[in-house]
Motif scaffolding. Structure first.
Motif, short mmCIF file in Angstrom:
data_model
loop_
_atom_site.label_atom_id
_atom_site.label_comp_id
_atom_site.label_asym_id
_atom_site.label_seq_id
_atom_site.Cartn_x
_atom_site.Cartn_y
_atom_site.Cartn_z
N GLY A 5 42.52 35.29 30.16
CA GLY A 5 41.48 36.23 30.54
C GLY A 5 41.93 37.17 31.63
O GLY A 5 41.32 38.23 31.84
N PHE A 6 43.00 36.82 32.35
CA PHE A 6 43.53 37.67 33.41
C PHE A 6 44.26 38.90 32.88
O PHE A 6 44.49 39.86 33.62
N ASP A 7 44.69 38.87 31.61
CA ASP A 7 45.52 39.95 31.09
C ASP A 7 44.73 41.25 30.97
O ASP A 7 43.60 41.27 30.47
N THR A 8 45.32 42.35 31.42
CA THR A 8 44.62 43.63 31.42
C THR A 8 44.52 44.23 30.03
O THR A 8 43.59 44.98 29.74
N ARG A 9 45.48 43.91 29.16
CA ARG A 9 45.50 44.47 27.80
C ARG A 9 45.76 43.31 26.83
O ARG A 9 46.87 43.14 26.33
N GLU A 68 54.04 51.30 41.53
CA GLU A 68 52.97 52.29 41.54
C GLU A 68 51.66 51.66 41.08
O GLU A 68 50.59 51.89 41.65
N TRP A 69 51.74 50.85 40.05
CA TRP A 69 50.57 50.17 39.50
C TRP A 69 49.96 49.20 40.53
O TRP A 69 48.74 49.13 40.69
N ALA A 70 50.81 48.50 41.23
CA ALA A 70 50.34 47.48 42.17
C ALA A 70 49.80 48.06 43.47
O ALA A 70 48.89 47.49 44.09
N THR A 71 50.36 49.17 43.90
CA THR A 71 49.93 49.75 45.18
C THR A 71 48.74 50.67 45.03
O THR A 71 48.15 51.09 46.03
N LYS A 72 48.39 50.99 43.79
CA LYS A 72 47.15 51.74 43.51
C LYS A 72 46.37 50.96 42.45
O LYS A 72 46.19 51.40 41.33
N PRO A 73 45.90 49.75 42.82
CA PRO A 73 45.40 48.80 41.82
C PRO A 73 44.07 49.22 41.20
O PRO A 73 43.23 49.85 41.83
N ASN A 74 43.91 48.84 39.95
CA ASN A 74 42.62 48.99 39.29
C ASN A 74 41.67 47.92 39.82
O ASN A 74 42.09 46.93 40.44
N ARG A 122 40.03 45.62 38.42
CA ARG A 122 40.16 44.28 37.85
C ARG A 122 41.28 43.48 38.50
O ARG A 122 41.17 42.28 38.69
N GLU A 123 42.38 44.14 38.85
CA GLU A 123 43.53 43.44 39.42
C GLU A 123 43.60 43.50 40.94
O GLU A 123 44.51 42.92 41.53
N LYS A 124 42.68 44.18 41.56
CA LYS A 124 42.77 44.39 43.00
C LYS A 124 42.86 43.09 43.77
O LYS A 124 43.58 42.99 44.78
N ALA A 125 42.18 42.06 43.31
CA ALA A 125 42.20 40.77 44.01
C ALA A 125 43.53 40.04 43.84
O ALA A 125 43.79 39.07 44.57
N SER A 126 44.36 40.48 42.91
CA SER A 126 45.66 39.85 42.69
C SER A 126 46.79 40.60 43.40
O SER A 126 47.83 40.02 43.70
N HIS A 129 51.64 40.10 41.45
CA HIS A 129 50.46 39.27 41.67
C HIS A 129 50.77 38.23 42.74
O HIS A 129 51.91 37.77 42.87
N PHE A 130 49.75 37.83 43.50
CA PHE A 130 49.98 37.03 44.71
C PHE A 130 50.68 35.72 44.46
O PHE A 130 51.42 35.23 45.31
N ASP A 131 50.48 35.12 43.28
CA ASP A 131 51.09 33.81 43.02
C ASP A 131 52.56 33.93 42.62
O ASP A 131 53.23 32.92 42.41
N HIS A 132 53.06 35.16 42.54
CA HIS A 132 54.47 35.40 42.22
C HIS A 132 55.25 35.99 43.38
O HIS A 132 56.47 35.82 43.44
N CYS A 133 54.56 36.68 44.29
CA CYS A 133 55.30 37.35 45.36
C CYS A 133 54.78 37.03 46.76
O CYS A 133 55.37 37.48 47.74
#
Length: 287
Positions: A228-232, A138-144, A146-150, A104-108
């Motif tokens: 609210g950011f959590d996917t699960r 893999e998860w981050a480079t093919k984002p869902n 909901r998380e695409k903006a992160s 996520h952008f605020d970490h990397c």
């Protein structure tokens, strides 16, 4: 081994988003909001000096995004990675490895910067290797959706293009991944995002755990207090319950990446469940 807390810069996030279904009347007791409903957030990284290695865990959001982008996050304070490294006698070119809990952008975001011509991107730590894990990449480079903006491609893809991207490995079915070459192991958790890594470091007779987004602030200790950011979110609840119980029973010291006012905390068991016990500054605990 010597550890140093590194301040990458403070910002603000919407309190409602940070606490999900929890009513504002409850979460403001620990995390007061301003007139825009924003709460104070830190980007507190951790530097590990171990022999000839200088390992930085997370890098904050960096400074390459647009003015419009930063206007959403209300940066505050004077902290920066460069000034914080300098305070401890280091420069970003000294860093040998960057371990990213997740992408996520605020970490990397601080891993990558504009090139001199501002025509493209390059590593902000020119001598460092970047560490993630293959499943999360893999998860981050093919984002869902909901998380695409992160998961911002300008933060992530230049790492691979630099040729300096490496993956730590999960052994068998273990919930931990080992990074012996970095000197610690990490708990894998999936509630916030897929295969987030939570480093566990043995230091001066204590177990120090870098909390990333498994526990953003002290206000998130009660089990239903899930972002609210959590996917699960239900998985976060289960992962958090298991971790907090272990942390309280085994007296872990929790290094809080995002809590602007509590640097390191311990937990205790109470009739209401696991709760906050003590808060320490890094210096008073380890110096």
């Amino acid at each position: 081994m010597t550890l140093y807390p590194i301040q990458a810069g403070n910002f603000k996030l919407d309190g409602g988003a940070m606490f999900g279904v929890v009513p504002k009347s409850l979460w403001t007791r620990t995390n007061p909001a301003d007139s825009n409903n924003m709460i104070d957030i830190a980007a507190r990284c951790l530097l590990i000096e171990d022999g000839d290695k200088l390992i930085l865990i997370d890098t904050g959001m960096g400074d390459k995004q647009s003015e419009k982008f930063f206007s959403y996050y209300y940066p505050w304070g004077e902290h920066s990675i460069d000034s914080s490294l300098k305070e401890h006698g280091f420069h970003r070119d000294d860093i040998t490895d960057i371990f990213m809990t997740h992408l996520h952008f605020d970490h990397c975001g601080g891993c990558i910067q504009w090139n001199k011509e501002r025509t493209g991107y390059e590593p902000a730590f020119k001598n460092a290797r970047f560490w993630s894990n293959e499943d999360h990449w893999e998860w981050a480079t093919k984002p869902n959706a909901r998380e695409k903006a992160s998961f911002l491609k300008e933060n992530i893809l230049p790492m691979e293009q630099s040729g300096k991207l490496h993956f730590v490995e999960q052994e068998g079915n273990s919930e931990f991944c080992k990074a012996d070459h970095l000197g610690f192991e990490s708990l894998l958790v999936d509630g916030h995002t897929d295969k987030q890594m939570i480093p566990h470091i043995d230091y001066k007779g204590k177990k120090l755990v870098f909390m990333a987004d498994l526990l953003p602030t002290v206000g998130h200790i009660p089990l239903p207090y899930v972002m609210g950011f959590d996917t699960r979110p239900l998985l976060t609840l289960a992962e958090k319950e298991k971790f907090l119980q272990t942390a309280a029973n085994e007296n872990y010291y929790l290094f809080m990446e995002h809590d602007a006012y509590n640097e390191i905390i311990t937990l205790k068991n109470t009739e209401k469940g696991v709760r906050h016990d003590q808060t320490y500054t890094f210096n008073e605990l380890f110096n």
